[in-house]
Design a protein around this motif. Sequence first.
Motif, PDB file in Angstrom:
ATOM      1  N   PHE A  75       4.665  40.144 -11.239  1.00 38.77           N
ATOM      2  CA  PHE A  75       4.016  38.745 -11.563  1.00 38.77           C
ATOM      3  C   PHE A  75       2.722  39.277 -12.103  1.00 38.77           C
ATOM      4  O   PHE A  75       1.725  39.950 -11.478  1.00 38.77           O
ATOM      5  CB  PHE A  75       4.016  37.900 -10.350  1.00 38.77           C
ATOM      6  N   ASN A  76       2.030  38.112 -12.887  1.00 42.36           N
ATOM      7  CA  ASN A  76       0.698  38.239 -13.346  1.00 42.36           C
ATOM      8  C   ASN A  76       0.211  37.085 -14.285  1.00 42.36           C
ATOM      9  O   ASN A  76       1.340  36.318 -14.595  1.00 42.36           O
ATOM     10  CB  ASN A  76       0.442  39.525 -13.989  1.00 42.36           C
ATOM     11  N   ALA A  77      -1.028  37.084 -14.445  1.00 41.94           N
ATOM     12  CA  ALA A  77      -1.433  36.150 -15.608  1.00 41.94           C
ATOM     13  C   ALA A  77      -1.241  36.870 -16.891  1.00 41.94           C
ATOM     14  O   ALA A  77      -1.532  38.105 -17.096  1.00 41.94           O
ATOM     15  CB  ALA A  77      -2.792  35.738 -15.462  1.00 41.94           C
ATOM     16  N   LEU A  78      -1.134  36.046 -18.018  1.00 42.21           N
ATOM     17  CA  LEU A  78      -1.020  36.430 -19.445  1.00 42.21           C
ATOM     18  C   LEU A  78      -2.321  36.211 -20.125  1.00 42.21           C
ATOM     19  O   LEU A  78      -2.811  36.968 -20.869  1.00 42.21           O
ATOM     20  CB  LEU A  78       0.034  36.014 -20.067  1.00 42.21           C
ATOM     21  N   SER A  79      -2.937  34.990 -20.071  1.00 42.70           N
ATOM     22  CA  SER A  79      -3.868  34.336 -20.765  1.00 42.70           C
ATOM     23  C   SER A  79      -4.677  33.359 -20.195  1.00 42.70           C
ATOM     24  O   SER A  79      -4.270  33.005 -19.183  1.00 42.70           O
ATOM     25  CB  SER A  79      -3.452  34.143 -22.166  1.00 42.70           C
ATOM     26  N   VAL A  80      -5.785  32.894 -20.687  1.00 46.84           N
ATOM     27  CA  VAL A  80      -6.564  31.915 -20.058  1.00 46.84           C
ATOM     28  C   VAL A  80      -6.720  30.770 -20.965  1.00 46.84           C
ATOM     29  O   VAL A  80      -7.145  29.630 -20.686  1.00 46.84           O
ATOM     30  CB  VAL A  80      -8.018  32.151 -19.735  1.00 46.84           C
ATOM     31  N   GLU A  81      -6.390  30.877 -22.314  1.00 46.18           N
ATOM     32  CA  GLU A  81      -6.439  29.564 -23.258  1.00 46.18           C
ATOM     33  C   GLU A  81      -5.189  29.570 -24.226  1.00 46.18           C
ATOM     34  O   GLU A  81      -5.133  30.173 -25.241  1.00 46.18           O
ATOM     35  CB  GLU A  81      -7.581  29.937 -24.325  1.00 46.18           C
ATOM     36  N   PRO A  82      -4.003  29.075 -23.701  1.00 41.95           N
ATOM     37  CA  PRO A  82      -3.841  28.338 -22.430  1.00 41.95           C
ATOM     38  C   PRO A  82      -3.665  29.554 -21.020  1.00 41.95           C
ATOM     39  O   PRO A  82      -3.397  30.679 -21.384  1.00 41.95           O
ATOM     40  CB  PRO A  82      -2.675  27.495 -22.721  1.00 41.95           C
ATOM     41  N   TYR A  83      -3.692  28.806 -20.046  1.00 39.86           N
ATOM     42  CA  TYR A  83      -3.527  29.488 -18.870  1.00 39.86           C
ATOM     43  C   TYR A  83      -1.658  29.809 -18.930  1.00 39.86           C
ATOM     44  O   TYR A  83      -1.171  28.893 -18.962  1.00 39.86           O
ATOM     45  CB  TYR A  83      -3.690  28.605 -17.577  1.00 39.86           C
ATOM     46  N   LEU A  84      -1.498  31.296 -19.133  1.00 38.05           N
ATOM     47  CA  LEU A  84       0.130  31.568 -19.127  1.00 38.05           C
ATOM     48  C   LEU A  84       0.111  32.323 -17.854  1.00 38.05           C
ATOM     49  O   LEU A  84      -0.812  33.442 -17.780  1.00 38.05           O
ATOM     50  CB  LEU A  84       0.368  32.130 -20.150  1.00 38.05           C
ATOM     51  N   VAL A  85       1.323  32.442 -17.242  1.00 43.32           N
ATOM     52  CA  VAL A  85       1.644  33.410 -16.153  1.00 43.32           C
ATOM     53  C   VAL A  85       3.226  33.546 -16.331  1.00 43.32           C
ATOM     54  O   VAL A  85       3.851  32.891 -17.186  1.00 43.32           O
ATOM     55  CB  VAL A  85       1.476  32.751 -14.621  1.00 43.32           C
ATOM     56  N   TRP A  86       3.506  34.707 -15.783  1.00 43.42           N
ATOM     57  CA  TRP A  86       4.816  35.189 -15.907  1.00 43.42           C
ATOM     58  C   TRP A  86       5.298  35.852 -14.717  1.00 43.42           C
ATOM     59  O   TRP A  86       4.381  36.511 -13.780  1.00 43.42           O
ATOM     60  CB  TRP A  86       5.081  36.118 -17.118  1.00 43.42           C
ATOM     61  N   PHE A  87       6.886  35.980 -14.515  1.00 41.58           N
ATOM     62  CA  PHE A  87       7.177  36.751 -13.337  1.00 41.58           C
ATOM     63  C   PHE A  87       8.655  37.464 -13.751  1.00 41.58           C
ATOM     64  O   PHE A  87       9.148  36.748 -14.703  1.00 41.58           O
ATOM     65  CB  PHE A  87       7.582  35.802 -11.947  1.00 41.58           C
ATOM     66  N   SER A  88       9.142  38.450 -13.287  1.00 40.64           N
ATOM     67  CA  SER A  88      10.121  39.194 -13.736  1.00 40.64           C
ATOM     68  C   SER A  88      11.265  39.289 -12.635  1.00 40.64           C
ATOM     69  O   SER A  88      10.907  39.828 -11.638  1.00 40.64           O
ATOM     70  CB  SER A  88       9.768  40.627 -14.266  1.00 40.64           C
ATOM     71  N   ALA A  89      12.373  38.916 -12.868  1.00 41.18           N
ATOM     72  CA  ALA A  89      13.669  39.004 -11.802  1.00 41.18           C
ATOM     73  C   ALA A  89      14.636  40.101 -12.426  1.00 41.18           C
ATOM     74  O   ALA A  89      14.978  40.186 -13.710  1.00 41.18           O
ATOM     75  CB  ALA A  89      14.263  37.629 -11.897  1.00 41.18           C
ATOM     76  N   ASP A  90      14.732  40.906 -11.384  1.00 40.92           N
ATOM     77  CA  ASP A  90      15.952  41.935 -12.060  1.00 40.92           C
ATOM     78  C   ASP A  90      17.294  41.366 -12.040  1.00 40.92           C
ATOM     79  O   ASP A  90      18.306  42.151 -11.883  1.00 40.92           O
ATOM     80  CB  ASP A  90      15.935  43.116 -11.073  1.00 40.92           C
ATOM     81  N   ALA A  91      17.624  40.019 -11.934  1.00 42.85           N
ATOM     82  CA  ALA A  91      18.826  39.538 -12.159  1.00 42.85           C
ATOM     83  C   ALA A  91      18.792  38.109 -12.426  1.00 42.85           C
ATOM     84  O   ALA A  91      17.647  37.529 -12.197  1.00 42.85           O
ATOM     85  CB  ALA A  91      19.526  39.457 -10.670  1.00 42.85           C
ATOM     86  N   GLU A  92      19.802  37.135 -12.677  1.00 42.59           N
ATOM     87  CA  GLU A  92      19.641  36.022 -13.206  1.00 42.59           C
ATOM     88  C   GLU A  92      19.598  35.042 -11.412  1.00 42.59           C
ATOM     89  O   GLU A  92      20.564  34.393 -11.148  1.00 42.59           O
ATOM     90  CB  GLU A  92      20.725  35.495 -13.815  1.00 42.59           C
ATOM     91  N   LYS A  93      18.475  35.280 -11.114  1.00 41.35           N
ATOM     92  CA  LYS A  93      18.502  34.671  -9.674  1.00 41.35           C
ATOM     93  C   LYS A  93      18.006  32.952  -9.729  1.00 41.35           C
ATOM     94  O   LYS A  93      17.963  32.672 -10.876  1.00 41.35           O
ATOM     95  CB  LYS A  93      17.264  35.369  -8.676  1.00 41.35           C
ATOM     96  N   ASP A  94      18.304  32.499  -8.596  1.00 43.63           N
ATOM     97  CA  ASP A  94      17.973  30.953  -8.701  1.00 43.63           C
ATOM     98  C   ASP A  94      16.707  30.656  -9.263  1.00 43.63           C
ATOM     99  O   ASP A  94      16.397  29.709 -10.060  1.00 43.63           O
ATOM    100  CB  ASP A  94      18.065  30.409  -7.118  1.00 43.63           C
ATOM    101  N   SER A  95      15.684  31.230  -9.059  1.00 38.80           N
ATOM    102  CA  SER A  95      14.316  31.088  -9.878  1.00 38.80           C
ATOM    103  C   SER A  95      14.329  30.955 -11.348  1.00 38.80           C
ATOM    104  O   SER A  95      13.769  30.295 -11.881  1.00 38.80           O
ATOM    105  CB  SER A  95      13.314  32.304  -9.091  1.00 38.80           C
TER     106      SER A  95
END
Length: 207
Positions: A45-65
Amino acid sequence: MFYRPSDGHGLPHDPFKAIVAPRPIGWISTRGKSGAINLAPFSFFNALSVEPYLVWFSADAEKDSVVFARETGEFAVNLVGEKFARQMNATSVDAPRGASEFAYAGIEAAPCRLIGAPHVAGTPAVLECRLTEILEPKGLDGRWAGVYVVSGEVVGIHIDDTMLSDGLFDQKKAGNLARLGYMDYLAIGETFQMRRPRWADDDAGAP
């Protein structure tokens, strides 16, 4: 030592996650279209940018999230303070789809302002996010890597006022928790500051 990942490392445990560390923990809360809620930690998980604020997370399966974020187009990122360490770990349980990790871990859910997903009550900060895309990255061989990367734009931010010191978000006071390798975690302790240098034509080199 040197090794090619394709050949194996020959060590008792894979060192990759210990090398790429510390990693912030994305404690992701979502609500599905059925109304079921989910809470799970992601160490990729981390931030990608500030204009705009973008974040991401990575899941190793198609989990509920992943499923719930796709269904509703929303998710919240809850900052894991040190006092929430055990509850965060409890929410990593492999629960049946639709089961509430909030209830399992004894966590109070609080409403968000701009999205339908709830957030963790009492956490130092929360990012309310709207989904921008879900990626399925590939390796060099062109095959899908088996992970889903969920990206979202931050549309609202909650900060516990007690976590502010002289107008700055106090990471030590918040006790930001990070994931290391193996079973190891890290809470912010001592910090130090460095300013980014400014290049000058007469600079002979870095200080």
